[in-house]
Design an enzyme around this catalytic site. Structure first.
Site, PDB file in Angstrom:
ATOM      1  N   CYS A   2       0.824  -1.206   0.000  1.00  0.00           N
ATOM      2  CA  CYS A   2       0.000   0.000   0.000  1.00  0.00           C
ATOM      3  C   CYS A   2       0.862   1.262   0.000  1.00  0.00           C
ATOM      4  CB  CYS A   2      -0.883   0.018   1.240  1.00  0.00           C
ATOM      5  SG  CYS A   2      -1.839  -1.477   1.431  1.00  0.00           S
ATOM      6  N   ARG A  27       4.707   0.368  -6.597  1.00  0.00           N
ATOM      7  CA  ARG A  27       4.668  -0.548  -5.455  1.00  0.00           C
ATOM      8  C   ARG A  27       3.543  -1.588  -5.583  1.00  0.00           C
ATOM      9  NH1 ARG A  27       7.806   1.246  -1.411  1.00  0.00           N
ATOM     10  NH2 ARG A  27       6.763  -0.063   0.125  1.00  0.00           N
ATOM     11  N   TRP A  75      -3.126  -2.530  -1.518  1.00  0.00           N
ATOM     12  CA  TRP A  75      -2.809  -3.883  -1.962  1.00  0.00           C
ATOM     13  C   TRP A  75      -3.533  -4.783  -0.966  1.00  0.00           C
ATOM     14  CZ3 TRP A  75       0.581  -6.161  -5.648  1.00  0.00           C
ATOM     15  CH2 TRP A  75       0.901  -7.501  -5.424  1.00  0.00           C
ATOM     16  N   ASN A  99      -1.312   2.091   6.265  1.00  0.00           N
ATOM     17  CA  ASN A  99      -0.486   0.991   5.742  1.00  0.00           C
ATOM     18  C   ASN A  99      -0.100   0.116   6.921  1.00  0.00           C
ATOM     19  OD1 ASN A  99      -0.504   2.053   3.235  1.00  0.00           O
ATOM     20  ND2 ASN A  99       1.638   2.711   3.222  1.00  0.00           N
ATOM     21  N   GLY A 100       0.060  -1.185   6.667  1.00  0.00           N
ATOM     22  CA  GLY A 100       0.451  -2.096   7.745  1.00  0.00           C
ATOM     23  C   GLY A 100      -0.733  -2.973   8.120  1.00  0.00           C
ATOM     24  N   GLU A 480      16.624 -23.815  -5.286  1.00  0.00           N
ATOM     25  CA  GLU A 480      16.281 -22.402  -5.423  1.00  0.00           C
ATOM     26  C   GLU A 480      17.546 -21.545  -5.577  1.00  0.00           C
ATOM     27  OE1 GLU A 480      13.872 -20.758  -6.192  1.00  0.00           O
ATOM     28  OE2 GLU A 480      14.150 -18.741  -5.443  1.00  0.00           O
ATOM     29  N   LYS A 484      18.302 -19.207  -8.773  1.00  0.00           N
ATOM     30  CA  LYS A 484      18.589 -17.772  -8.661  1.00  0.00           C
ATOM     31  C   LYS A 484      19.864 -17.446  -9.430  1.00  0.00           C
ATOM     32  CE  LYS A 484      15.691 -16.418  -7.771  1.00  0.00           C
ATOM     33  NZ  LYS A 484      14.487 -17.120  -7.480  1.00  0.00           N
ATOM     34  N   GLU A 487      19.436 -17.817 -13.337  1.00  0.00           N
ATOM     35  CA  GLU A 487      18.536 -16.808 -13.919  1.00  0.00           C
ATOM     36  C   GLU A 487      19.233 -15.481 -14.173  1.00  0.00           C
ATOM     37  OE1 GLU A 487      14.100 -16.661 -12.367  1.00  0.00           O
ATOM     38  OE2 GLU A 487      15.497 -16.915 -10.708  1.00  0.00           O
ATOM     39  N   HIS A 503      25.904 -40.807  -6.964  1.00  0.00           N
ATOM     40  CA  HIS A 503      25.150 -41.574  -7.962  1.00  0.00           C
ATOM     41  C   HIS A 503      25.313 -40.978  -9.363  1.00  0.00           C
ATOM     42  CE1 HIS A 503      23.447 -43.970  -4.796  1.00  0.00           C
ATOM     43  NE2 HIS A 503      23.136 -42.862  -4.142  1.00  0.00           N
ATOM     44  N   LYS A 599       8.189 -11.789 -15.902  1.00  0.00           N
ATOM     45  CA  LYS A 599       7.773 -11.906 -14.493  1.00  0.00           C
ATOM     46  C   LYS A 599       6.569 -12.821 -14.350  1.00  0.00           C
ATOM     47  CE  LYS A 599       8.010 -11.084 -10.167  1.00  0.00           C
ATOM     48  NZ  LYS A 599       9.032 -11.848  -9.456  1.00  0.00           N
TER      49      LYS A 599
HETATM   50  C1  F6R Z   1      12.127 -17.508 -10.495  1.00  0.00           C
HETATM   51  C2  F6R Z   1      10.748 -17.176 -10.762  1.00  0.00           C
HETATM   52  C3  F6R Z   1       9.919 -18.160 -11.504  1.00  0.00           C
HETATM   53  C4  F6R Z   1       8.501 -18.197 -10.919  1.00  0.00           C
HETATM   54  C5  F6R Z   1       7.596 -19.094 -11.778  1.00  0.00           C
HETATM   55  C6  F6R Z   1       6.217 -19.246 -11.186  1.00  0.00           C
HETATM   56  O1  F6R Z   1      12.800 -16.508  -9.828  1.00  0.00           O
HETATM   57  O2  F6R Z   1      10.283 -16.134 -10.412  1.00  0.00           O
HETATM   58  O3  F6R Z   1      10.498 -19.423 -11.487  1.00  0.00           O
HETATM   59  O4  F6R Z   1       8.577 -18.688  -9.621  1.00  0.00           O
HETATM   60  O5  F6R Z   1       7.490 -18.556 -13.074  1.00  0.00           O
HETATM   61  O6  F6R Z   1       5.609 -18.005 -11.037  1.00  0.00           O
HETATM   62  P1  F6R Z   1       4.401 -17.790 -10.035  1.00  0.00           P
HETATM   63  O7  F6R Z   1       4.912 -18.008  -8.673  1.00  0.00           O
HETATM   64  O8  F6R Z   1       3.948 -16.390 -10.296  1.00  0.00           O
HETATM   65  O9  F6R Z   1       3.357 -18.804 -10.408  1.00  0.00           O
END
Ligand code: F6R
Length: 604
Positions: A2, A27, A75, A99-100, A480, A484, A487, A503, A599
């Site tokens: 928010c 935001r 939000w 907010n909060g 993960e 990261k 990517e 293995h 995204k």
């Molecule tokens: C990695 C990343 C992607 C998402 C994936 C699923 O940093 O962001 O691997 O995690 O595309 O996206 P959501 O969570 O939006 O379904």
């Protein structure tokens, strides 16, 4: 997350507020509103969706002369994104933006309802304005009533309140959520929850500290600290660039989002943790009736958090739990039985593959739950039940804080189920809840650590690849960490369970293979250690992350001593995020917008 703006002065109040909200769009929000008090009457406009909807609604509003106004982008956290739930919220003669999260809003709402107060929204915020007016009825001094109201609130907040009883005043308070006051030479005062709306308007700004509150009028700023002592305002200079102000001094949104994890995890836990139990008000306990299995389904980072949760669910709730990659699940002609709770996990709530599996589960008659960061997203609209993570908008393509809040929810949900199913003792749950409360501290970025990772990153720019290894929940964390790194750095990285090395993968071990070893003290330390020793014996370069020193490591990243392996998990998560980011920065990559990635993946 928010956003708040406020204005007191004689310029066009509507333009100042709407321009300010526009600057907060980055935001993320799903509804917005403004309220202006002029000549003893309020003009209020609210709209769901983009700001242009609000602008359209307020088209005919043309204020002139002195006014006070407040505005908000919301939000959704408590209650859907609707006009009724949008801020500002009305009492009888006052408006508030917030907010909060007000943690004790349900108790307060109950008390106020018993006194005859009618609530219009489902939000926690609305209690503030009603409480204020109740207090004002008995105290008859608006500032004293505001002070008393603050003393009755628990949780995190940044608040602006305007009332007809003091028509040239804005009351403000900050506790845990940001709030800034801006001034200029023209007796105008501005408020905003971050710098950007103030750039170009205010000359000087006051960054409020937690516990501070007070009021402004055209010619005064009254500021008090948490002990109710008057404080002399400390003015600072504003940043000049809006983009850098949006990043709040960080080089990339990803970096800002890593640093924000403390705050968003605390938000995610607010109101859901009691002393010896976890509460999810949004869940009807009947959701779990007749359920013998939980199946998680997700993609990418969300899949990793789901995989981690399978360990927690079986361990704590003693319920059969499995996890599927959504793009695989949708075509495998899966067997779906109605004693399975189908849980999808998604930051965006729009990922095409995950959404499709949710539709399949619904068609097969399964009960469904979504863990999601975006209210009103396609998945939230479709699932039977929703738990919202409260990470706020995530701008960096590489997910960080969304993952952190998902894992937080899963830990809480496993304890919630353990309580419902009586599979853990109350002592055990109470102890774990005490550990849960330490997550925000465990993800706080320590300057020394960040500096060390910056320096270390230069040693990991070459080589023929990375292995990230761990056991138990540290295996999904290894996956993960590898995701990261690949990517944003475009270096080859794989996550493996430590025990799998021999293995096959260990064939790759040589000095140009970098092993990032997750070695938590409280989860299978000795087993992991011997796996890492095997790699070290084959001359792989080892970077170990642990609180226990490990003499076979080429590089060692120490973490704090913690008493629960999940706290080690969270601290290591931050190390992996920062290390990937620093490597990518050294390689000159655009960390926030890595090549070939989007995204929200709304196509198959
Ligand atoms: C990695 C990343 C992607 C998402 C994936 C699923 O940093 O962001 O691997 O995690 O595309 O996206 P959501 O969570 O939006 O379904």
């Amino acid at each position: 997350m928010c956003g708040i703006v406020g204005y007191i002065g004689s310029n066009n109040v509507k333009e100042v507020l709407l321009d300010g909200l526009k600057e907060l769009e980055y935001r993320g929000y799903d509804s917005a509103g403004i309220s202006v008090l002029q000549d003893e009457s309020f003009s209020v406009y609210k709209a769901v969706g983009k700001l242009k909807n609000l602008q359209h609604k307020a088209e005919d509003f043309k204020p002139e002369g002195f006014a006070v106004g407040i505005g908000h982008t919301r939000w959704a956290t408590h209650g859907k994104p609707t006009e009724l739930n949008a801020h500002p919220h009305l009492g009888e003669y006052s408006y508030v933006v917030h907010n909060g999260i007000i943690e004790n809003y349900q108790e307060l709402k109950k008390e106020l309802t018993a006194k005859g107060v009618k609530f219009l929204s489902q939000t926690d915020t609305e209690v503030i304005v009603h409480l204020f007016e109740q207090n004002l009825n008995s105290i008859e001094d608006a500032f004293e009533a505001f002070k008393l109201t603050l003393s009755q609130l628990q949780g995190a907040y940044a608040i602006l309140l305007v009332t007809k009883s003091e028509p040239d005043t804005i009351f403000f308070a900050k506790e845990g959520s940001p709030m800034i006051i801006g001034t200029d030479a023209l007796e105008q005062k501005f408020f905003a929850s971050s710098d950007t709306p103030l750039i170009g308007h205010a000359k000087d700004v006051i960054y409020l500290h937690d516990g501070e509150f007070g009021f402004v009028t055209p010619d005064a700023i009254a500021l008090f600290d948490s002990c109710h002592e008057a404080v002399r305002p400390q003015f600072s200079a504003l940043p000049e660039s809006k983009l850098s102000a949006q990043k709040e001094g960080f080089r990339f949104f990803m970096e800002k989002e890593i640093y924000e994890q403390t705050e968003v995890i605390a938000d995610t836990m607010l109101g859901r943790i009691q002393d010896n139990a976890i509460a999810f008000d949004e869940l009807d306990p009947s959701l779990f009736e007749g359920i013998n299995e939980v199946k998680f389904c997700a993609c990418g980072t969300s899949y990793h958090s789901a995989l981690a949760s399978t360990y927690l669910f079986e361990r704590h709730a003693k319920i059969r739990t499995s996890v599927e990659i959504a793009s695989e699940f949708r075509y495998k002609e899966p067997l779906m039985t109605t004693d399975t709770l189908f849980v999808v996990i998604s930051q965006s709530g729009e990922t095409a593959d995950t959404l499709e599996t949710l539709k399949m589960a619904k068609e097969a008659g399964l009960k469904t739950l979504v863990i999601c960061n975006v209210d009103n997203s396609s998945m939230v609209r479709l699932a039977d039940a929703t738990i919202l993570t409260r990470a706020g908008i995530e701008k960096g393509v590489a997910s960080t804080k969304a993952f952190a809040t998902q894992v937080t929810i899963f830990w809480m949900l496993s304890l919630y189920l353990a309580g419902e199913r009586k599979t853990l003792s109350t002592e055990n749950i109470t102890k774990q809840i005490a550990s849960l409360r330490e997550i925000p501290a465990s993800v706080a970025v320590n300057d020394d650590l960040h500096e060390r990772l910056k320096r270390l990153s230069k040693r990991y720019l070459h080589g023929h690849g990375f292995f990230f290894i761990g056991r138990d929940v540290f295996y999904p964390l290894a996956l993960e960490g590898a995701l990261k790194l690949k990517e944003i750095s475009y270096l080859h990285a794989e996550g493996y369970p430590s025990g799998e090395m021999k293995h096959g993968p260990i064939a790759l071990a040589d000095p140009e293979l970098f092993t990032i070893a997750l070695m938590p003290q409280h989860m299978l330390y000795d087993k992991t250690k011997s796996n890492v020793e095997e790699l070290s014996a084959r001359d792989s370069t080892i970077c170990a992350i642990s609180n226990l020193t490990f003499d076979k490591a080429d590089d060692f990243i120490p973490i704090a001593d913690r008493d629960h392996y999940m706290l080690e998990f969270f601290e290591m998560m931050v190390v992996l995020q920062l290390l990937s980011m620093e490597i990518a920065i050294r390689l000159g990559n655009d960390v926030d917008m890595p090549r070939n990635l989007a995204k929200s993946v709304t196509v198959e």
